[in-house]
Design a protein around this motif. Structure first.
Motif, PDB file in Angstrom:
ATOM      1  N   TYR A   1     -48.927  38.542 161.876  1.00  0.00           N
ATOM      2  CA  TYR A   1     -49.135  37.641 161.202  1.00  0.00           C
ATOM      3  C   TYR A   1     -50.051  38.481 159.972  1.00  0.00           C
ATOM      4  O   TYR A   1     -50.784  39.020 160.396  1.00  0.00           O
ATOM      5  CB  TYR A   1     -49.402  36.325 160.560  1.00  0.00           C
ATOM      6  CG  TYR A   1     -47.503  35.374 160.812  1.00  0.00           C
ATOM      7  CD1 TYR A   1     -47.514  35.638 162.263  1.00  0.00           C
ATOM      8  CD2 TYR A   1     -47.589  34.842 160.069  1.00  0.00           C
ATOM      9  CE1 TYR A   1     -46.836  34.499 162.246  1.00  0.00           C
ATOM     10  CE2 TYR A   1     -46.173  34.236 160.264  1.00  0.00           C
ATOM     11  CZ  TYR A   1     -46.104  33.792 161.864  1.00  0.00           C
ATOM     12  OH  TYR A   1     -44.995  33.055 161.747  1.00  0.00           O
TER      13      TYR A   1
ATOM     14  N   GLN B   1     -53.184  37.681 157.169  1.00  0.00           N
ATOM     15  CA  GLN B   1     -53.107  36.772 155.942  1.00  0.00           C
ATOM     16  C   GLN B   1     -55.192  36.887 155.373  1.00  0.00           C
ATOM     17  O   GLN B   1     -55.929  37.648 155.546  1.00  0.00           O
ATOM     18  CB  GLN B   1     -53.356  35.787 157.067  1.00  0.00           C
ATOM     19  CG  GLN B   1     -55.111  34.110 155.955  1.00  0.00           C
ATOM     20  CD  GLN B   1     -55.015  33.433 157.117  1.00  0.00           C
ATOM     21  OE1 GLN B   1     -55.214  34.132 158.603  1.00  0.00           O
ATOM     22  NE2 GLN B   1     -55.135  32.449 156.827  1.00  0.00           N
TER      23      GLN B   1
ATOM     24  N   GLY C   1     -57.855  32.629 152.402  1.00  0.00           N
ATOM     25  CA  GLY C   1     -57.628  31.681 151.218  1.00  0.00           C
ATOM     26  C   GLY C   1     -56.534  31.098 151.239  1.00  0.00           C
ATOM     27  O   GLY C   1     -55.588  30.422 150.713  1.00  0.00           O
ATOM     28  N   LYS C   2     -55.892  32.482 151.871  1.00  0.00           N
ATOM     29  CA  LYS C   2     -54.204  32.077 151.916  1.00  0.00           C
ATOM     30  C   LYS C   2     -52.984  31.594 152.887  1.00  0.00           C
ATOM     31  O   LYS C   2     -53.828  31.640 154.379  1.00  0.00           O
ATOM     32  CB  LYS C   2     -53.968  33.059 150.719  1.00  0.00           C
ATOM     33  CG  LYS C   2     -53.428  32.832 150.422  1.00  0.00           C
ATOM     34  CD  LYS C   2     -52.843  34.800 149.358  1.00  0.00           C
ATOM     35  CE  LYS C   2     -53.017  34.627 148.003  1.00  0.00           C
ATOM     36  NZ  LYS C   2     -52.710  36.111 146.713  1.00  0.00           N
ATOM     37  N   GLY C   3     -52.697  30.899 153.484  1.00  0.00           N
ATOM     38  CA  GLY C   3     -52.015  31.082 154.546  1.00  0.00           C
ATOM     39  C   GLY C   3     -51.326  32.413 155.442  1.00  0.00           C
ATOM     40  O   GLY C   3     -50.953  33.611 154.664  1.00  0.00           O
ATOM     41  N   PRO C   4     -51.024  33.252 156.089  1.00  0.00           N
ATOM     42  CA  PRO C   4     -50.228  33.470 157.398  1.00  0.00           C
ATOM     43  C   PRO C   4     -49.124  33.828 156.854  1.00  0.00           C
ATOM     44  O   PRO C   4     -47.858  33.367 155.790  1.00  0.00           O
ATOM     45  CB  PRO C   4     -50.432  33.508 158.955  1.00  0.00           C
ATOM     46  CG  PRO C   4     -50.960  31.981 159.098  1.00  0.00           C
ATOM     47  CD  PRO C   4     -51.407  31.516 157.469  1.00  0.00           C
TER      48      PRO C   4
ATOM     49  N   PHE D   1     -45.499  36.242 157.557  1.00  0.00           N
ATOM     50  CA  PHE D   1     -45.165  37.061 158.877  1.00  0.00           C
ATOM     51  C   PHE D   1     -44.482  38.622 158.098  1.00  0.00           C
ATOM     52  O   PHE D   1     -44.630  39.073 157.337  1.00  0.00           O
ATOM     53  CB  PHE D   1     -43.813  36.626 158.503  1.00  0.00           C
ATOM     54  CG  PHE D   1     -42.934  37.082 159.518  1.00  0.00           C
ATOM     55  CD1 PHE D   1     -41.728  37.935 159.359  1.00  0.00           C
ATOM     56  CD2 PHE D   1     -42.955  36.724 160.885  1.00  0.00           C
ATOM     57  CE1 PHE D   1     -40.889  38.633 160.366  1.00  0.00           C
ATOM     58  CE2 PHE D   1     -42.429  37.793 162.065  1.00  0.00           C
ATOM     59  CZ  PHE D   1     -40.783  38.626 161.661  1.00  0.00           C
TER      60      PHE D   1
END
Lengths: 114, 112
Positions: free
Chosen positions: B36, B38, B41-44, B46
């Motif tokens: 992943y 990232q 400040g954000k989500g992982p 894919f």
């Protein structure tokens, strides 16, 4: 197609308080997992829900609890907050199946405990 | 217990300077290994799934490979927009659910 949505994006609490975080999974997904990510570290698995029940749990105390609703959305509750609970809380959704399946993550809820 | 270790912790590259990130893992039975990306400040987000030793996957300047004990993410001629934290995770077979065990990540900074 909306991905995983989480709310709130940021929140500040004081020690001893309780917090509830919310998550709506990606369309078509039926499992929801929660992860805790401390600053500078990788995400740590908290628990997973499907069919409205907790199915797997990581090494987190009972202060961490959750719920999944019939529409697959989920809540994470943390009681008696500690300073060490400050982190980014990530929700991830996926589908049940026998093969490896990709989890889709939300942007997270940033919790600060003072 | 499943374990994932990533190295190095941080990597500073000049634009165009190719490099590799390492992910070592131990798992009772591998259902899949995931990479992943990232951003702060954000989500992982894919990138790849690898299922068995010898498998390779490519996406733009990124190429992921897998052996029985480790995976590599090769970044070829990186650009500043490749700056991010790259996370490796394993999913174990034989367990109910789709839990991911993550490594600590590698923070990559690409300077122009």
């Amino acid at each position: 197609d909306a991905g995983v949505t989480q709310s709130p994006t940021h929140l500040i609490k004081t020690r001893g308080q309780q917090v509830t975080l919310r998550c709506s999974p990606k369309s078509g997904h039926d499992t929801v997992s929660w992860y805790q990510q401390a600053l500078g570290q990788g995400p740590q698995f908290i628990f997973q829900y499907y069919e409205e029940e907790e199915r797997q749990r990581g090494n987190f105390p009972d202060r961490f609890s959750g719920h999944q609703f019939p529409n697959y959305s989920s809540e994470l509750n943390v009681n008696a907050l500690l300073l060490g609970d400050s982190a980014l809380y990530l929700c991830a959704s996926g589908s049940r199946g026998s093969g490896a399946n990709v989890l889709t993550f939300g942007a997270g809820s940033r919790l600060t405990v003072l | 217990e499943d374990q994932v270790t990533q190295s190095p912790e941080a990597l500073r590259l000049q634009e165009g300077e190719s490099s590799s990130l390492n992910c070592s893992y131990t798992v009772s039975g591998l259902r899949g290994l995931f990479w992943y990306r990232q951003d702060p400040g954000k989500g992982p987000e894919f990138l790849f799934t690898l299922y068995s030793a010898g498998e390779e996957k490519e996406k733009e300047r990124l190429k992921a490979t897998l052996t029985k004990k480790e995976s590599f993410l090769h970044i070829t001629a990186p650009k500043p927009e490749d700056s991010a934290t790259y996370l490796c995770a394993v999913q174990a077979s034989g367990a109910a659910g789709n839990k991911l065990t993550f490594g600590g990540g590698t923070r990559v900074l690409v300077k122009p």
